[in-house]
Design a protein around this motif. Structure first.
Motif, short mmCIF file in Angstrom:
data_model
loop_
_atom_site.label_atom_id
_atom_site.label_comp_id
_atom_site.label_asym_id
_atom_site.label_seq_id
_atom_site.Cartn_x
_atom_site.Cartn_y
_atom_site.Cartn_z
N LEU A 62 2.72 -4.07 5.28
CA LEU A 62 2.14 -3.74 3.98
C LEU A 62 2.20 -2.23 3.72
N CYS A 63 3.10 -1.54 4.42
CA CYS A 63 3.21 -0.07 4.30
C CYS A 63 1.87 0.59 4.63
N GLU A 64 1.18 0.02 5.59
CA GLU A 64 -0.16 0.51 5.89
C GLU A 64 -0.18 1.63 6.93
N ARG A 65 0.96 1.91 7.57
CA ARG A 65 0.98 2.93 8.61
C ARG A 65 1.87 4.09 8.20
N ALA A 66 1.43 5.29 8.53
CA ALA A 66 2.26 6.47 8.29
C ALA A 66 3.40 6.49 9.30
N ARG A 67 4.60 6.80 8.82
CA ARG A 67 5.76 6.83 9.70
C ARG A 67 5.75 8.15 10.48
N GLN A 75 0.82 -1.20 0.00
CA GLN A 75 0.00 0.00 0.00
C GLN A 75 0.85 1.26 0.00
N ASN A 76 0.18 2.35 -0.34
CA ASN A 76 0.81 3.68 -0.29
C ASN A 76 2.11 3.76 -1.09
N HIS A 90 8.78 -3.01 0.29
CA HIS A 90 9.67 -1.86 0.39
C HIS A 90 8.80 -0.62 0.34
N CYS A 91 8.76 0.11 1.45
CA CYS A 91 7.78 1.19 1.59
C CYS A 91 8.32 2.51 1.05
#
Length: 461
Positions: A415-420, A394-395, A406-407
């Motif tokens: 799954l790159c589902e959270r904002a860093r 995602q994103n 790889h985000c």
């Protein structure tokens, strides 16, 4: 602020719990969840797939069959013919004419919508060549392996046959074995002692019997069905009301002969002697004797070896929509490059989710076959976390070897589902994964919402 944002989610969860509760209350819990192949779970590493066994829903399989008759010219109407009633030889006002739509009785009328008036039905020629036997083979072919889930029911418009055999094939009609014999006198017709499905036990379930229950009552309107009792056989393991399906699933899982008994590619109905209603045939009025069938019911599902939860009918052919990295019409082999272990049929056990036995990539390291006790850990380690067939990263993330994403800058998670979080205060208005929900298709929103609040969901339900 945070509470206000949660309220719509809570109401949605309550509605979902209610609908699920209403949907499930009519079914025993032990039926399992074999219409689901995978679900997302939240692990220490983040979101991952948990794989389950699955199979398509049961449906009316007569919508997908091809019917053939032998001899091919056995259907009435060419030339036109007049028939007499079996119970009244002087009432001869039934016509069959293949050239007139209202008077034609082709084979497809055995499978059309019932409830019409007058009733539609297929009809054979009369027994005009007596004493030569009037025999018909009706073959139903699916060109696909299917599993029977309910009784096979034939409804006759004529009297029920005095002699008949129901046969099955597991190899697309190359070889046949009997399912059941039917006769007014089993000893005379087939040299078999008469029995009924109620006489069967768990030890004799696979016995081929001859029954006299469905070869009498030739004139009664409510007594024109012939059955092959699937549910009575299921009940030998699952109980009279099929409430103990776990027991049946366990038997199907461990006894190949039992699974094969309920599995077919073709059915053949061999009509050997029509109803006569008497000990002697009236040779002066042979128009009384014929076969006519108004309806055939065959309930079942595509056999997908517990590796698919849907089956499609495309270009005149049925095929499983395979999951678990399997392929083929019956999901009976691993996809190319997914032979990390030998293909295996899915398992009903442990109840309710079963064991998926997914095919895994060939380039994996040492592989240990999953079993019921190691299912959770084994499947999480073998899961293809990201690919086009399951769920994209995602994103803007990209999938690496199906195992991790790889985000893009600013996002994290499996799954790159959270904002860093970039600094103090940047994450104040985030709840696990909430920032990425706005970028998902609707179906994924619901899945992720249930994962974010697992304990809350359980308490609401």
């Amino acid at each position: 602020m945070r509470s206000a944002m949660l309220l719509p989610v809570l109401f949605a969860l309550q509605a979902l719990c209610t609908s699920v509760g209403h949907a499930m209350q009519h079914y025993p819990a032990v039926w399992g969840h074999y219409d689901v192949c995978k679900s997302q779970i939240y692990t220490e590493e983040g979101l991952a797939w948990d794989y389950m066994a699955c199979q398509p829903e049961a449906t009316d399989m007569t919508e997908y069959l091809r019917v053939t008759l032998d001899p091919p010219n056995i259907t009435c109407g060419d030339p036109p013919e007049t028939y007499c009633a079996l119970e009244n030889p002087y009432m001869c006002n039934n016509e069959c004419d293949a050239a007139t739509e209202e008077l034609a009785h082709p084979p497809e009328l055995m499978f059309d919508i019932e409830g019409r008036n007058p009733t539609t039905f297929w009809q054979s020629t009369s027994w005009k060549k007596y004493p030569k036997p009037l025999q018909v083979n009706i073959t139903l072919s699916w060109n696909k392996t299917i599993e029977l889930t309910d009784d096979i029911v034939l409804t006759f418009e004529s009297g029920r046959p005095e002699q008949m055999v129901l046969e099955k094939s597991l190899d697309y009609g190359r070889t046949w074995t009997p399912y059941q014999f039917y006769a007014t006198d089993c000893l005379d017709a087939f040299t078999m002692e008469p029995k009924t499905a109620n006489d069967l036990t768990q030890q004799t379930l696979l016995d081929i019997i001859c029954t006299e229950d469905y070869s009498r009552g030739y004139v009664w309107k409510n007594d024109k069905t012939v059955r092959f009792e699937i549910k009575d056989r299921f009940a030998l393991f699952a109980g009279p009301r099929l409430h103990n399906m776990a027991s049946l699933y366990g038997q199907l899982d461990t006894t190949k002969n039992l699974r094969d008994f309920f599995t077919i590619t073709d059915l053949r109905i061999r009509l050997l002697k029509p109803a006569t209603g008497a000990t002697m045939v009236d040779e002066n009025n042979l128009s009384r004797y014929f076969y006519a069938i108004s309806d055939i019911k065959v309930q079942g599902r595509c056999k997908c070896n517990l590796h698919a939860n849907s089956c499609v009918f495309d270009k005149g052919k049925l095929g499983c929509e395979c999951e678990h990295n399997t392929t083929g019409p019956d999901c009976s082999r691993c996809k190319k490059h997914y032979h990390g272990r030998a293909w295996s049929v899915g398992s009903y056990l442990p109840i309710p989710k079963g064991t998926a036995n997914i095919c895994i990539p060939s380039n994996h390291g040492p592989v240990h076959r999953a079993n019921a006790s190691s299912l959770g850990v084994a499947n999480r380690n073998q899961a293809r976390v990201c690919d086009n067939a399951m769920l994209r990263c995602q994103n803007g993330g990209t999938c690496h070897h199906h195992q991790r994403c790889h985000c893009s800058p600013g996002f994290t998670g499996i799954l790159c589902e959270r904002a860093r979080c970039q600094g103090p205060g940047d994450c104040d208005d985030q709840l696990s994964g909430q920032a990425s929900l706005h970028h998902h298709p609707i179906g994924h929103q619901r899945t992720l919402t249930l994962v974010v609040f697992p304990l809350l969901f359980v308490s609401l339900c």
